[in-house]
Design a protein around this motif. Structure first.
Motif, PDB file in Angstrom:
ATOM      1  N   VAL A 119      -6.698  58.110  66.533  1.00 36.60           N
ATOM      2  CA  VAL A 119      -6.945  58.140  67.508  1.00 36.60           C
ATOM      3  C   VAL A 119      -7.706  59.615  67.572  1.00 36.60           C
ATOM      4  N   ASN A 120      -7.667  60.367  67.774  1.00 33.90           N
ATOM      5  CA  ASN A 120      -8.104  62.161  67.761  1.00 33.90           C
ATOM      6  C   ASN A 120      -9.691  61.443  67.287  1.00 33.90           C
ATOM      7  N   ILE A 145      -0.258  52.426  58.266  1.00 33.22           N
ATOM      8  CA  ILE A 145      -1.326  53.699  57.949  1.00 33.22           C
ATOM      9  C   ILE A 145      -0.855  54.372  57.879  1.00 33.22           C
ATOM     10  N   SER A 146      -0.632  55.358  57.421  1.00 36.69           N
ATOM     11  CA  SER A 146       0.484  56.699  57.063  1.00 36.69           C
ATOM     12  C   SER A 146       0.303  57.845  58.674  1.00 36.69           C
ATOM     13  N   PRO A 147       1.374  58.361  59.467  1.00 41.24           N
ATOM     14  CA  PRO A 147       1.165  59.106  60.443  1.00 41.24           C
ATOM     15  C   PRO A 147      -0.554  60.122  59.946  1.00 41.24           C
ATOM     16  N   SER A 148      -0.491  60.476  59.519  1.00 35.27           N
ATOM     17  CA  SER A 148      -1.435  61.328  59.443  1.00 35.27           C
ATOM     18  C   SER A 148      -3.577  60.189  59.510  1.00 35.27           C
TER      19      SER A 148
END
Length: 284
Positions: free
Chosen positions: A250-251, A241-244
């Motif tokens: 997580v957020n 998955i992309s970092p964003s």
């Protein structure tokens, strides 16, 4: 002229080359030790589980057995042992006796007598020792099997030989076990503190993997194919998955945790106010 020699040798254990224990067993043993009679120095009990075809013993449950112990003799409540065994097997008929446990730092003189009793209950029982006295600053856990010592064809005695022990647990169980291992804690961690400790441990493990790979590439450590395959399978199991997207995931989870903490705080405040208003109304 050839001289005859008599060799003292040990007969290796045919089974139970290793053991796996679930954290429930450790917690149960610690609870039995806390609830022991005042005059008892240690507690003993029966281990339940199953034996894999490769000889590995899977320890999944346990119960304490009353006993009286002196310097030269041990008395075990055999009727209580059989009653508890029958009760457990009504709930879990697949669980059988795989050995016995005791608290303390090591094997004592009475351990051989107790082990002899369990040897009549099951072939080659495992002896699990849990150090509830924190002799080395933490609770150590060891497993033993009995190995026969013979002089030629005559069996002389038996000694306890330590075997590999694997403590398998999920991450939530590991957090609780790490707290119980220490002799003193200020407070139990909340969800955020537990997640922070887990992430720190994960980062430390990743650093160890990086260091091992660098050492192999530089030739400081001999490569191990098994470790290489395990690292490859672990990396391949990570979702791409992309970092964003990962940050958003997580957020969102963190916001859910904060919302639950906020709602629980409001609930505690409301209950406290209601209790004070009820007390004031009764006074008036």
């Amino acid at each position: 002229m050839a001289s005859s020699q008599t060799v003292l040798q040990s007969v290796p254990s045919p089974t139970s080359l290793s053991a796996k224990v679930h954290p429930l067993v450790i917690f149960n043993i610690c609870d039995c030790f806390v609830r022991r009679p005042d005059q008892a120095d240690r507690v003993i009990g029966t281990l339940l589980g199953s034996i894999f075809p490769d000889g590995t013993v899977d320890i999944r449950n346990s119960f304490a057995v009353p006993h009286n112990e002196s310097s030269d003799q041990v008395a075990v409540d055999i009727d209580y042992h059989h009653t508890m065994l029958q009760s457990h097997q009504k709930v879990n008929p697949k669980e059988v006796i795989v050995g016995w446990f005791s608290t303390g730092f090591g094997v004592t003189g009475g351990s051989a007598l107790i082990h002899e009793f369990y040897s009549r209950e099951v072939s080659n029982p495992v002896h699990l020792i849990v150090d509830t006295g924190f002799s080395n600053g933490e609770a150590s856990i060891k497993a033993f099997v009995s190995v026969s010592l013979s002089l030629g064809e005559q069996q002389l005695a038996a000694q306890f030989q330590e075997i590999p022990l694997d403590l398998r647990m999920v991450e939530a169980e590991r957090v609780g076990f790490d707290i119980l291992k220490t002799t003193m804690v200020d407070k139990l961690p909340n969800d955020l503190e537990g997640m922070e400790a887990t992430m720190e441990r994960l980062l430390a493990l990743i650093d160890d993997v990086y260091q091992y790979v660098d050492d192999v590439v530089e030739g400081r450590v001999a490569p191990d194919n098994n470790i290489g395959r395990f690292i490859s399978e672990t990396v391949a199991s990570i979702p791409k998955i992309s970092p964003s997207s990962f940050d958003k995931l997580v957020n969102d989870s963190l916001q859910d945790q904060l919302l639950l903490l906020y709602l629980s705080s409001i609930t505690r405040t409301q209950l406290s106010l209601a209790e004070k208003l009820n007390t004031a109304a009764q006074i008036l």
